[in-house]
Design an enzyme around this catalytic site. Structure first.
Site, PDB file in Angstrom:
ATOM      1  N   LYS A 192      35.959 -12.112 -23.743  1.00  0.00           N
ATOM      2  CA  LYS A 192      35.743 -10.665 -23.513  1.00  0.00           C
ATOM      3  C   LYS A 192      37.006  -9.871 -23.842  1.00  0.00           C
ATOM      4  CE  LYS A 192      38.217  -9.912 -19.671  1.00  0.00           C
ATOM      5  NZ  LYS A 192      39.269  -8.897 -19.537  1.00  0.00           N
ATOM      6  N   THR A 249      35.921  -4.149 -19.211  1.00  0.00           N
ATOM      7  CA  THR A 249      37.076  -4.043 -20.110  1.00  0.00           C
ATOM      8  C   THR A 249      36.745  -3.368 -21.446  1.00  0.00           C
ATOM      9  OG1 THR A 249      36.721  -6.407 -20.419  1.00  0.00           O
ATOM     10  CG2 THR A 249      38.640  -5.793 -19.237  1.00  0.00           C
TER      11      THR A 249
HETATM   12  O1  LIG Z   1      40.424  -8.985 -16.978  1.00  0.00           O
HETATM   13  C1  LIG Z   1      40.628  -7.885 -16.531  1.00  0.00           C
HETATM   14  C2  LIG Z   1      39.718  -7.220 -15.593  1.00  0.00           C
HETATM   15  O2  LIG Z   1      38.666  -8.033 -15.205  1.00  0.00           O
HETATM   16  C3  LIG Z   1      41.826  -7.143 -16.945  1.00  0.00           C
HETATM   17  O3  LIG Z   1      41.656  -6.783 -18.257  1.00  0.00           O
HETATM   18  P1  LIG Z   1      42.909  -6.419 -19.148  1.00  0.00           P
HETATM   19  O4  LIG Z   1      43.765  -7.666 -19.212  1.00  0.00           O
HETATM   20  O5  LIG Z   1      42.334  -6.034 -20.450  1.00  0.00           O
HETATM   21  O6  LIG Z   1      43.614  -5.288 -18.462  1.00  0.00           O
END
Ligand SMILES: O=C(CO)COP(=O)(O)O
Ligand SMILES: NC(=O)C1=CN([C@@H]2O[C@H](COP(=O)(O)OP(=O)(O)OC[C@H]3O[C@@H](n4cnc5c(N)ncnc54)[C@H](OP(=O)(O)O)[C@@H]3O)[C@@H](O)[C@H]2O)C=CC1
Length: 328
Positions: A192, A249
Protein backbone atom coordinates in the site's frame (compact mmCIF):
# COMPACT_ATOMS: atom_id res chain seq x y z
CA UNK A 1 5.65 -4.13 42.57
CA UNK A 2 3.52 -3.70 39.43
CA UNK A 3 2.42 -6.85 37.63
CA UNK A 4 1.33 -4.99 34.50
CA UNK A 5 2.69 -6.58 31.30
CA UNK A 6 6.17 -5.49 30.30
CA UNK A 7 6.63 -4.60 26.64
CA UNK A 8 9.81 -3.54 24.79
CA UNK A 9 9.58 -1.24 21.77
CA UNK A 10 12.57 -1.07 19.40
CA UNK A 11 12.75 2.28 17.62
CA UNK A 12 12.35 5.85 18.79
CA UNK A 13 10.74 7.22 15.64
CA UNK A 14 7.15 8.33 15.11
CA UNK A 15 5.52 4.89 15.09
CA UNK A 16 7.63 3.34 17.86
CA UNK A 17 6.93 6.29 20.12
CA UNK A 18 3.22 6.29 19.29
CA UNK A 19 2.82 2.58 20.03
CA UNK A 20 4.85 2.93 23.23
CA UNK A 21 2.65 5.86 24.25
CA UNK A 22 -0.72 4.15 23.72
CA UNK A 23 0.53 0.98 25.46
CA UNK A 24 1.84 3.00 28.42
CA UNK A 25 -1.38 5.00 28.69
CA UNK A 26 -3.20 1.65 28.81
CA UNK A 27 -1.21 0.68 31.91
CA UNK A 28 1.56 -1.51 30.48
CA UNK A 29 5.16 -1.13 31.61
CA UNK A 30 6.83 -0.08 28.36
CA UNK A 31 10.53 0.32 27.69
CA UNK A 32 11.56 1.97 24.45
CA UNK A 33 14.98 1.37 22.90
CA UNK A 34 16.43 4.06 20.63
CA UNK A 35 19.90 4.70 19.24
CA UNK A 36 19.64 8.48 19.37
CA UNK A 37 20.72 9.94 22.72
CA UNK A 38 18.78 13.18 22.18
CA UNK A 39 15.58 11.16 21.65
CA UNK A 40 16.20 9.12 24.80
CA UNK A 41 16.88 12.26 26.86
CA UNK A 42 13.79 14.01 25.53
CA UNK A 43 11.54 11.04 26.38
CA UNK A 44 12.98 10.51 29.87
CA UNK A 45 13.46 14.15 30.87
CA UNK A 46 10.81 16.13 28.98
CA UNK A 47 8.32 13.34 28.21
CA UNK A 48 8.34 14.31 24.56
CA UNK A 49 9.86 13.31 21.23
CA UNK A 50 10.12 16.66 19.44
CA UNK A 51 11.94 15.24 16.41
CA UNK A 52 9.31 12.68 15.49
CA UNK A 53 6.12 13.65 17.36
CA UNK A 54 6.39 17.41 17.84
CA UNK A 55 3.97 18.93 20.33
CA UNK A 56 2.91 15.57 21.79
CA UNK A 57 3.06 15.15 25.58
CA UNK A 58 4.18 11.60 26.37
CA UNK A 59 3.18 9.61 29.45
CA UNK A 60 5.75 10.12 32.24
CA UNK A 61 5.93 6.36 32.87
CA UNK A 62 7.31 5.73 29.38
CA UNK A 63 11.06 5.23 29.69
CA UNK A 64 13.71 5.09 26.97
CA UNK A 65 17.04 3.25 26.92
CA UNK A 66 20.11 3.08 24.72
CA UNK A 67 20.98 -0.32 26.21
CA UNK A 68 19.16 -3.22 24.56
CA UNK A 69 19.53 -5.57 27.54
CA UNK A 70 17.93 -3.03 29.84
CA UNK A 71 15.11 -2.34 27.38
CA UNK A 72 14.35 -6.05 26.90
CA UNK A 73 14.72 -7.04 30.57
CA UNK A 74 11.60 -9.01 31.54
CA UNK A 75 9.81 -8.20 28.27
CA UNK A 76 6.86 -10.49 27.53
CA UNK A 77 6.60 -9.12 24.01
CA UNK A 78 8.98 -7.13 21.75
CA UNK A 79 7.77 -4.72 19.06
CA UNK A 80 10.20 -4.04 16.20
CA UNK A 81 9.42 -0.54 14.93
CA UNK A 82 12.47 0.46 12.89
CA UNK A 83 12.23 0.88 9.10
CA UNK A 84 12.04 -2.28 6.98
CA UNK A 85 15.49 -1.81 5.47
CA UNK A 86 17.15 -1.69 8.91
CA UNK A 87 15.09 -4.39 10.62
CA UNK A 88 17.68 -7.13 9.95
CA UNK A 89 20.48 -5.03 11.47
CA UNK A 90 18.46 -4.28 14.60
CA UNK A 91 17.21 -7.86 15.07
CA UNK A 92 20.81 -9.09 14.78
CA UNK A 93 21.64 -7.00 17.86
CA UNK A 94 18.50 -8.27 19.62
CA UNK A 95 19.45 -11.93 19.04
CA UNK A 96 21.88 -11.89 21.97
CA UNK A 97 19.45 -10.42 24.51
CA UNK A 98 15.92 -11.62 23.70
CA UNK A 99 14.59 -14.56 25.74
CA UNK A 100 13.52 -17.66 23.84
CA UNK A 101 9.78 -17.85 23.14
CA UNK A 102 9.12 -14.10 23.49
CA UNK A 103 7.05 -13.01 20.45
CA UNK A 104 8.57 -10.43 18.11
CA UNK A 105 5.90 -8.18 16.60
CA UNK A 106 7.01 -6.62 13.31
CA UNK A 107 5.54 -3.17 12.79
CA UNK A 108 7.51 -1.97 9.73
CA UNK A 109 5.62 -1.89 6.44
CA UNK A 110 8.04 -2.88 3.74
CA UNK A 111 9.88 -5.64 1.87
CA UNK A 112 13.67 -6.01 2.21
CA UNK A 113 15.00 -4.45 -0.98
CA UNK A 114 18.04 -6.65 -1.55
CA UNK A 115 16.41 -9.99 -0.82
CA UNK A 116 12.63 -9.69 -1.26
CA UNK A 117 12.13 -10.99 2.27
CA UNK A 118 9.09 -10.00 4.31
CA UNK A 119 9.81 -8.80 7.84
CA UNK A 120 8.65 -12.14 9.29
CA UNK A 121 11.15 -13.94 7.02
CA UNK A 122 13.88 -11.66 8.36
CA UNK A 123 12.81 -12.31 11.96
CA UNK A 124 12.56 -16.07 11.54
CA UNK A 125 16.05 -16.23 10.01
CA UNK A 126 17.63 -14.19 12.82
CA UNK A 127 15.42 -15.15 15.79
CA UNK A 128 14.29 -18.73 15.12
CA UNK A 129 13.18 -19.23 18.76
CA UNK A 130 10.83 -16.24 18.81
CA UNK A 131 7.36 -16.48 17.25
CA UNK A 132 6.96 -13.76 14.57
CA UNK A 133 3.88 -11.56 14.39
CA UNK A 134 2.90 -8.39 12.53
CA UNK A 135 0.87 -5.35 13.49
CA UNK A 136 -0.55 -3.44 10.52
CA UNK A 137 -3.54 -1.35 9.53
CA UNK A 138 -4.76 2.25 9.20
CA UNK A 139 -2.85 4.05 11.94
CA UNK A 140 -1.03 7.35 11.62
CA UNK A 141 1.47 7.69 14.46
CA UNK A 142 0.22 11.16 15.41
CA UNK A 143 -3.37 9.85 15.69
CA UNK A 144 -2.44 6.83 17.80
CA UNK A 145 -0.17 8.88 20.08
CA UNK A 146 -2.99 11.37 20.61
CA UNK A 147 -5.33 8.53 21.67
CA UNK A 148 -7.54 8.97 18.61
CA UNK A 149 -9.31 5.68 17.95
CA UNK A 150 -8.44 3.21 15.23
CA UNK A 151 -8.31 -0.52 14.51
CA UNK A 152 -5.45 -2.64 13.18
CA UNK A 153 -4.69 -6.30 12.56
CA UNK A 154 -2.26 -8.38 14.60
CA UNK A 155 -1.23 -11.49 12.69
CA UNK A 156 0.81 -14.53 13.63
CA UNK A 157 1.42 -17.98 12.17
CA UNK A 158 -1.29 -19.59 14.31
CA UNK A 159 -4.66 -18.41 15.55
CA UNK A 160 -3.89 -18.83 19.26
CA UNK A 161 -0.76 -16.68 19.18
CA UNK A 162 -2.51 -14.06 17.03
CA UNK A 163 -5.56 -13.92 19.33
CA UNK A 164 -3.40 -13.71 22.47
CA UNK A 165 -1.25 -10.90 21.03
CA UNK A 166 -4.29 -9.01 19.76
CA UNK A 167 -5.71 -8.92 23.28
CA UNK A 168 -2.29 -8.12 24.77
CA UNK A 169 -1.65 -5.17 22.42
CA UNK A 170 -5.17 -3.70 22.34
CA UNK A 171 -5.64 -0.46 24.22
CA UNK A 172 -8.84 1.52 24.86
CA UNK A 173 -8.16 3.43 21.62
CA UNK A 174 -6.25 0.86 19.52
CA UNK A 175 -8.49 -2.09 18.69
CA UNK A 176 -6.43 -5.06 17.47
CA UNK A 177 -8.20 -7.70 15.40
CA UNK A 178 -6.38 -11.02 14.99
CA UNK A 179 -5.45 -13.01 11.90
CA UNK A 180 -3.40 -16.12 11.17
CA UNK A 181 -2.59 -14.84 7.65
CA UNK A 182 0.77 -13.35 8.58
CA UNK A 183 1.99 -13.10 4.99
CA UNK A 184 -1.24 -11.46 3.82
CA UNK A 185 -1.07 -8.80 6.51
CA UNK A 186 2.59 -8.05 5.79
CA UNK A 187 2.27 -7.87 2.00
CA UNK A 188 -0.77 -5.56 2.20
CA UNK A 189 1.05 -3.15 4.53
CA UNK A 190 4.17 -3.09 2.35
CA UNK A 191 2.50 -2.65 -1.05
CA UNK A 192 0.00 0.00 0.00
CA UNK A 193 2.97 2.32 0.53
CA UNK A 194 3.95 1.99 -3.14
CA UNK A 195 0.38 2.77 -4.19
CA UNK A 196 0.26 5.76 -1.84
CA UNK A 197 3.25 7.23 -3.71
CA UNK A 198 1.33 6.69 -6.98
CA UNK A 199 -1.81 8.35 -5.58
CA UNK A 200 0.19 11.30 -4.28
CA UNK A 201 1.94 11.70 -7.64
CA UNK A 202 -1.38 11.84 -9.48
CA UNK A 203 -2.72 14.46 -7.06
CA UNK A 204 0.53 16.45 -7.17
CA UNK A 205 0.46 16.49 -10.96
CA UNK A 206 -3.06 17.96 -10.82
CA UNK A 207 -4.70 15.02 -12.60
CA UNK A 208 -7.84 15.13 -10.47
CA UNK A 209 -9.79 13.12 -7.90
CA UNK A 210 -11.26 10.83 -10.57
CA UNK A 211 -7.79 9.73 -11.69
CA UNK A 212 -6.81 9.23 -8.05
CA UNK A 213 -9.77 6.92 -7.41
CA UNK A 214 -9.22 4.98 -10.64
CA UNK A 215 -5.54 4.54 -9.92
CA UNK A 216 -6.05 3.37 -6.34
CA UNK A 217 -8.72 0.89 -7.44
CA UNK A 218 -6.56 -0.58 -10.19
CA UNK A 219 -3.58 -0.51 -7.83
CA UNK A 220 -5.58 -2.56 -5.37
CA UNK A 221 -6.08 -5.19 -8.09
CA UNK A 222 -2.29 -5.38 -8.48
CA UNK A 223 -1.79 -5.53 -4.75
CA UNK A 224 -4.12 -8.53 -4.53
CA UNK A 225 -2.39 -10.26 -7.46
CA UNK A 226 1.05 -9.84 -5.92
CA UNK A 227 -0.22 -10.83 -2.48
CA UNK A 228 -1.79 -14.00 -3.91
CA UNK A 229 1.61 -14.98 -5.29
CA UNK A 230 2.91 -14.92 -1.69
CA UNK A 231 0.06 -17.22 -0.62
CA UNK A 232 -1.99 -14.46 1.05
CA UNK A 233 -5.71 -15.05 1.51
CA UNK A 234 -7.91 -12.69 -0.57
CA UNK A 235 -10.09 -11.73 2.41
CA UNK A 236 -7.03 -10.48 4.31
CA UNK A 237 -6.44 -7.88 1.61
CA UNK A 238 -10.04 -6.71 1.98
CA UNK A 239 -9.40 -6.02 5.67
CA UNK A 240 -7.74 -3.39 7.82
CA UNK A 241 -4.15 -4.16 6.78
CA UNK A 242 -5.04 -4.08 3.07
CA UNK A 243 -7.99 -2.00 1.91
CA UNK A 244 -8.20 -0.15 5.25
CA UNK A 245 -4.64 1.13 5.11
CA UNK A 246 -4.89 1.78 1.37
CA UNK A 247 -7.87 4.07 1.98
CA UNK A 248 -5.97 5.97 4.65
CA UNK A 249 -2.63 6.45 2.95
CA UNK A 250 -3.84 6.96 -0.63
CA UNK A 251 -6.17 9.77 0.43
CA UNK A 252 -4.33 11.82 3.00
CA UNK A 253 -1.40 14.22 2.88
CA UNK A 254 -0.67 13.08 6.45
CA UNK A 255 0.83 9.95 4.83
CA UNK A 256 4.55 10.36 4.21
CA UNK A 257 4.32 8.08 1.18
CA UNK A 258 1.43 10.08 -0.29
CA UNK A 259 3.29 13.34 0.48
CA UNK A 260 6.44 11.96 -1.18
CA UNK A 261 4.52 11.12 -4.34
CA UNK A 262 2.71 14.46 -4.29
CA UNK A 263 6.06 16.27 -4.14
CA UNK A 264 7.28 14.33 -7.17
CA UNK A 265 4.01 15.00 -8.98
CA UNK A 266 4.43 18.72 -8.35
CA UNK A 267 7.97 18.56 -9.70
CA UNK A 268 9.42 19.78 -6.41
CA UNK A 269 12.66 18.56 -4.79
CA UNK A 270 12.38 15.50 -2.58
CA UNK A 271 15.50 16.23 -0.48
CA UNK A 272 14.81 16.22 3.24
CA UNK A 273 11.37 14.60 3.06
CA UNK A 274 10.68 12.15 5.92
CA UNK A 275 10.96 8.38 5.51
CA UNK A 276 8.64 6.96 2.84
CA UNK A 277 8.90 3.16 3.04
CA UNK A 278 7.33 2.72 -0.39
CA UNK A 279 10.45 4.14 -2.05
CA UNK A 280 12.56 1.11 -1.09
CA UNK A 281 9.70 -1.34 -1.61
CA UNK A 282 8.70 -0.15 -5.13
CA UNK A 283 11.79 -1.56 -6.87
CA UNK A 284 11.65 -4.95 -5.17
CA UNK A 285 7.87 -5.17 -5.71
CA UNK A 286 8.42 -4.53 -9.42
CA UNK A 287 11.11 -7.24 -9.52
CA UNK A 288 8.90 -9.74 -7.69
CA UNK A 289 5.99 -9.03 -10.08
CA UNK A 290 8.24 -9.41 -13.13
CA UNK A 291 9.86 -12.64 -11.89
CA UNK A 292 6.44 -14.14 -11.09
CA UNK A 293 4.84 -13.01 -14.37
CA UNK A 294 2.31 -10.75 -12.61
CA UNK A 295 0.77 -7.83 -14.50
CA UNK A 296 1.48 -4.84 -12.20
CA UNK A 297 1.78 -1.71 -14.37
CA UNK A 298 1.14 0.81 -11.57
CA UNK A 299 3.77 -0.71 -9.28
CA UNK A 300 6.14 -0.78 -12.26
CA UNK A 301 5.34 2.87 -13.07
CA UNK A 302 6.11 3.97 -9.50
CA UNK A 303 9.48 2.19 -9.63
CA UNK A 304 10.28 3.87 -12.95
CA UNK A 305 9.20 7.31 -11.70
CA UNK A 306 11.43 6.88 -8.64
CA UNK A 307 14.28 5.74 -10.93
CA UNK A 308 13.66 8.91 -12.99
CA UNK A 309 13.15 6.69 -16.07
CA UNK A 310 9.76 8.31 -16.78
CA UNK A 311 7.75 11.29 -15.55
CA UNK A 312 4.39 11.08 -13.80
CA UNK A 313 2.59 12.29 -16.93
CA UNK A 314 4.41 9.77 -19.14
CA UNK A 315 3.48 7.01 -16.69
CA UNK A 316 -0.19 8.02 -16.79
CA UNK A 317 -0.13 8.18 -20.63
CA UNK A 318 1.39 4.70 -20.73
CA UNK A 319 -1.30 3.36 -18.38
CA UNK A 320 -4.09 4.92 -20.47
CA UNK A 321 -2.63 3.50 -23.70
CA UNK A 322 -2.54 -0.12 -22.51
CA UNK A 323 -4.73 -2.61 -24.40
CA UNK A 324 -8.24 -2.86 -22.95
CA UNK A 325 -9.21 -6.02 -21.11
CA UNK A 326 -11.63 -7.31 -18.50
CA UNK A 327 -11.61 -5.56 -15.13
CA UNK A 328 -10.53 -8.57 -13.01
O1 LIG B 1 1.21 3.23 7.46
C1 LIG B 1 0.79 4.30 7.83
C2 LIG B 1 -0.56 4.49 8.36
O2 LIG B 1 -1.26 3.30 8.49
C3 LIG B 1 1.65 5.48 7.73
O3 LIG B 1 1.79 5.79 6.40
P1 LIG B 1 3.01 6.67 5.91
O4 LIG B 1 4.26 5.89 6.25
O5 LIG B 1 2.78 6.83 4.46
O6 LIG B 1 2.93 7.96 6.66
N1 LIG C 1 4.69 6.83 11.11
C1 LIG C 1 3.54 6.16 11.00
O1 LIG C 1 2.45 6.75 11.06
C2 LIG C 1 3.56 4.69 10.81
C3 LIG C 1 4.71 4.01 10.42
N2 LIG C 1 4.67 2.67 10.22
C4 LIG C 1 5.86 1.93 9.82
O2 LIG C 1 6.76 1.88 10.92
C5 LIG C 1 8.11 1.83 10.43
C6 LIG C 1 8.91 2.90 11.15
O3 LIG C 1 8.33 4.13 10.78
P1 LIG C 1 8.46 5.44 11.65
O4 LIG C 1 8.63 5.17 13.08
O5 LIG C 1 7.33 6.31 11.27
O6 LIG C 1 9.81 6.03 11.05
P2 LIG C 1 10.64 7.26 11.58
O7 LIG C 1 11.44 7.74 10.42
O8 LIG C 1 9.75 8.21 12.27
O9 LIG C 1 11.61 6.62 12.67
C7 LIG C 1 12.49 5.58 12.37
C8 LIG C 1 13.21 5.22 13.64
O10 LIG C 1 14.02 4.07 13.39
C9 LIG C 1 15.30 4.35 13.91
N3 LIG C 1 16.31 3.57 13.20
C10 LIG C 1 16.54 3.52 11.88
N4 LIG C 1 17.55 2.70 11.61
C11 LIG C 1 17.98 2.22 12.81
C12 LIG C 1 19.00 1.34 13.21
N5 LIG C 1 19.81 0.75 12.31
N6 LIG C 1 19.16 1.10 14.52
C13 LIG C 1 18.37 1.68 15.43
N7 LIG C 1 17.37 2.53 15.12
C14 LIG C 1 17.18 2.79 13.82
C15 LIG C 1 15.51 5.83 13.72
O11 LIG C 1 16.54 6.25 14.58
P3 LIG C 1 17.26 7.69 14.41
O12 LIG C 1 16.27 8.69 14.88
O13 LIG C 1 18.45 7.57 15.28
O14 LIG C 1 17.58 7.83 12.94
C16 LIG C 1 14.13 6.33 14.14
O15 LIG C 1 14.03 6.40 15.53
C17 LIG C 1 8.02 2.02 8.91
O16 LIG C 1 8.11 0.76 8.29
C18 LIG C 1 6.63 2.59 8.68
O17 LIG C 1 6.11 2.22 7.42
C19 LIG C 1 3.53 1.94 10.41
C20 LIG C 1 2.38 2.56 10.81
C21 LIG C 1 2.31 3.97 11.05
Amino acid sequence: MSTAPRIAVLGGGAWGTALAQTLTVAGNRVRLWARDVATIDAINRDHSNPRYLPGMALHPDLTAFDDLSAALDGAECVLSVVPAQTTAAVLSQVRHVIASGVPIVLCAKGIEAGTGRLMSDVAQAILPSNPPAALSGPSFAADVAASLPTAVTVAALDTDTAARLAVFLSTPTLRCYSSDDLVGVEVGGALKNVLAIAAGAVVGAGLGASAQAALVTRGFVELRRIAASFGARPETLMGLSGLGDLMLTCGSGQSRNFAYGRTIGRGEPIDGLPLAEGVATAGIARRIAQERGIDAPITESVAMILDRTITVREAVSNLLARPLKSES
